[in-house]
Scaffold this active site. Structure first.
Site, mmCIF file in Angstrom:
data_model
loop_
_atom_site.group_PDB
_atom_site.id
_atom_site.type_symbol
_atom_site.label_atom_id
_atom_site.label_comp_id
_atom_site.label_asym_id
_atom_site.label_seq_id
_atom_site.Cartn_x
_atom_site.Cartn_y
_atom_site.Cartn_z
ATOM 1 N N ASP A 171 -2.838 4.808 -2.487
ATOM 2 C CA ASP A 171 -4.074 5.475 -1.515
ATOM 3 C C ASP A 171 -4.309 6.603 -2.001
ATOM 4 O OD1 ASP A 171 -5.316 5.033 1.280
ATOM 5 O OD2 ASP A 171 -4.013 7.076 1.406
ATOM 6 N N ASP A 214 0.949 -1.050 -0.100
ATOM 7 C CA ASP A 214 0.052 0.064 0.101
ATOM 8 C C ASP A 214 0.913 1.305 0.032
ATOM 9 O OD1 ASP A 214 -2.426 1.716 0.301
ATOM 10 O OD2 ASP A 214 -3.184 0.022 1.543
ATOM 11 N N GLU A 254 -6.332 4.208 -5.802
ATOM 12 C CA GLU A 254 -7.758 4.328 -5.279
ATOM 13 C C GLU A 254 -8.013 6.014 -5.735
ATOM 14 O OE1 GLU A 254 -9.660 4.766 -0.745
ATOM 15 O OE2 GLU A 254 -7.721 5.669 -1.443
ATOM 16 N N HIS A 313 -11.248 -2.454 3.658
ATOM 17 C CA HIS A 313 -10.996 -2.310 4.849
ATOM 18 C C HIS A 313 -11.748 -0.909 5.227
ATOM 19 C CE1 HIS A 313 -8.067 0.047 2.643
ATOM 20 N NE2 HIS A 313 -7.956 0.919 3.755
ATOM 21 N N ASP A 314 -12.463 -0.147 4.149
ATOM 22 C CA ASP A 314 -12.895 0.901 4.362
ATOM 23 C C ASP A 314 -14.711 0.707 4.309
ATOM 24 O OD1 ASP A 314 -10.713 2.459 4.792
ATOM 25 O OD2 ASP A 314 -10.650 3.128 2.588
HETATM 26 C C1 NOJ Z 1 -7.856 5.581 2.094
HETATM 27 C C2 NOJ Z 1 -7.623 4.220 2.713
HETATM 28 O O1 NOJ Z 1 -8.082 3.363 2.382
HETATM 29 C C3 NOJ Z 1 -8.400 4.764 4.055
HETATM 30 O O2 NOJ Z 1 -8.368 3.651 5.192
HETATM 31 C C4 NOJ Z 1 -7.440 6.037 4.636
HETATM 32 O O3 NOJ Z 1 -7.963 6.459 6.049
HETATM 33 C C5 NOJ Z 1 -7.452 7.166 3.773
HETATM 34 N N1 NOJ Z 1 -7.060 6.579 2.439
HETATM 35 C C6 NOJ Z 1 -6.330 8.038 4.084
HETATM 36 O O4 NOJ Z 1 -5.044 7.641 3.831
#
Ligand code: NOJ
Length: 538
Positions: free
Chosen positions: A200, A99, A242, A316-317
């Site tokens: 990210d 990541d 992302e 994970h989000d």
């Molecule tokens: C996206 C990540 O998936 C998330 O978990 C994180 O809080 C934010 N970016 C900030 O890095």
């Protein structure tokens, strides 16, 4: 460097290391835990593991606030553990995807610490600083976690930008020295033989804060091309960005091979379908399955031949997909299979999130004290102040909160589900029925649906390369599509509801072979709750 595009044929698996497998019993998952579970992952059939961050971090945002990019967080192990994981995974034909969090660092990163010395320090310009206006923040930019995106440093009489928590200062991508430092760090990892990066919030790096532009800034693609040339472009690796702000047109820019930017992006259009228009994710709305089908179909069609899709329900989000759009009560496994079948015959690279393959579900809470996630806690504080009721806020958190996906992996029905012999950092869900051992022991479990889907992707090139076409069913809850390569045709049909549904095709298909089903191999004009199947047709 010859590019094999191996990632077009592979199925990926995301690990949230903190919650995967603890081996030293500190209650936090670790790298040796992942190494220990490689046989399980190889048996499932995945060929790449995206690890959420395992770098040194004060964990304000669970590792997405990095204080040293070239050091493993002590809770996860050592660099030697990392090297061993990469090597052992390689033996099983599994690649490790790191990541890459380069929109921001931790405020405890030495660069930011040096930056605090003031404008004469060369690291000051690694970050984004502005003067206040009349004693107020420089402008109205907001953090993704709520509140202003600017924090004041009295000693400097300046504000720094943070699009996430104030412990996550944004890096200044206008600064070529900063960019070189990041590229050097990326090359350090690439030289270790990793399989690539997940980038990210990468659509934020081209930001123009003075213009209030955060996503998709004017220099974004130029920056990615520079990064590609300086780093991963020289390796046969995968990159997945992302990008919450991507439309199909934008995703083409990122993933069109000729442009040499990224392999693919995660886009979130489908993920946003159960929130009220123009509101935040906490403002809930029921999903309309036909809207979901329209969104997937649009992405399938618009990226065909011009880019590459990533396919996912979970990360994970996000809340657990069975609780979200399936049924986590009487149809847990059936709805999980339906969701898996619907997604895994599409074109793109599928990502499975840890526990998805055994049908893990959300973890409801009854009080904010039970919540770890910074985003949920920030929302709760803000909305409490704005007068929302506790019940309303907890309903949102139980539906959408990020902790839902972060409770430990359930390996067996023993203490702490086999995750740890210590006290888990976040409580473990009910593993009496939902656990890996039980899933492996039952040949009809959801796990074997995933395993079969992975095998099919390796055998059937139509899934990788075929055209995509929507098939009409005369029922908005029965979603169908066809993939075709030459004369080879695969038809996928799913009942996206918990009721029996009737449906009809314009032209009845002639079955050549059954590929997979979650009921019986029998074609009628009625579908059972969450019934799903894929057929080879003539
Ligand atoms: C996206 C990540 O998936 C998330 O978990 C994180 O809080 C934010 N970016 C900030 O890095």
């Amino acid at each position: 460097m010859k590019k094999t595009n191996w990632w077009k044929n592979a199925v990926f698996y995301q690990i949230y290391p903190r919650s995967f497998q603890d081996t030293n019993n500190d209650g936090i998952g670790d790298l040796p835990g992942i190494t220990q579970r490689l046989d399980y992952l190889a048996f499932l059939g995945v060929e790449a593991l995206w690890l959420s961050p395992v770098y040194a971090s004060p964990n304000d945002d669970n590792g997405y606030d990095i204080s040293d990019y070239q050091k493993i967080g002590s809770e996860y192990g050592s660099m030697q553990d990392m090297d061993e994981l990469i090597a052992k995974a390689q033996e099983k034909n599994i690649k490790i995807i790191m990541d890459l969090v380069v929109n921001h660092t931790s405020d405890e990163h030495p660069w930011f610490q040096a930056a605090l010395a003031g404008p004469e320090n060369p690291y000051h310009d690694f970050y984004v600083w502005r003067k206040g206006i009349d004693g107020q923040v420089p402008n109205e930019l907001l953090s993704n976690f709520g509140g202003s995106a600017w924090s004041y440093v009295p000693a400097l009489d300046e504000y720094y930008l943070h699009l996430h928590s104030k412990k996550q200062p944004d890096l200044n991508w206008e600064n070529p020295k900063m960019r070189q430092a990041i590229y050097q760090m990326m090359n350090f990892w690439l030289a270790k033989g990793i399989g690539g990066f997940r980038l990210d919030v990468i659509d934020l790096i081209g930001k123009e804060p003075d213009q209030l532009i955060t996503k998709n800034g004017p220099k974004l693609h130029e920056l990615l091309q520079e990064m590609n040339q300086a780093t991963f472009g020289n390796y046969d690796v995968v990159t997945v960005g992302e990008t919450w702000g991507a439309t199909p047109e934008i995703a083409q820019l990122y993933s069109d091979e000729q442009r040499e930017e990224l392999s693919m992006v995660f886009q979130f259009e489908h993920i946003n379908l159960d929130k009220q228009a123009g509101q935040r994710k906490w403002d809930l709305k029921a999903l309309e399955p036909q809207e979901l089908h329209a969104v997937f179909s649009k992405w399938q069609t618009e990226l065909a031949g011009k880019g590459w899709n990533s396919l996912f329900w979970n990360n994970h989000d996000l809340p657990r997909i069975i609780s979200r759009w399936g049924n986590d009560q009487e149809y847990r496994e059936l709805s999980g299979k339906m969701l898996a079948i619907y997604l895994h015959f599409m074109q793109g690279t599928p990502y499975i999130y840890q526990g998805e393959e055994i049908g893990m579900i959300n973890y409801p809470v009854t009080d904010i004290a039970e919540v770890d996630d910074i985003e949920s806690r920030r929302m709760y504080a803000e909305r409490s102040a704005a007068g929302y009721s506790k019940e309303e806020m907890l309903t949102s958190i139980n539906a959408k909160g990020r902790d839902n996906a972060r409770h430990p992996m359930q390996w067996n029905d023993g203490p702490n589900a086999g995750f740890s012999q210590g006290t888990p950092w976040l409580p473990v869900g009910d593993s009496s029925e939902i656990n890996v051992d039980a899933a492996l022991a039952d040949k009809h479990s959801l796990f074997y649906t995933y395993k079969r889907l992975i095998e099919l992707r390796k055998k059937e090139t139509t899934i990788i390369d075929g055209d995509y076409q929507v098939i009409e069913t005369n029922n908005p809850l029965v979603l169908a599509y066809q993939r075709q390569l030459g004369s080879d045709k695969i038809l996928v049909v799913v009942n996206f509801s918990k009721e029996v549904q009737s449906y009809q095709f314009i032209e009845n298909p002639q079955i050549k072979a059954w590929l997979i089903t979650n009921y019986q191999e029998q074609l009628t004009n009625q579908l059972q709750p969450y019934e799903a199947f894929a057929l080879k047709i003539l």
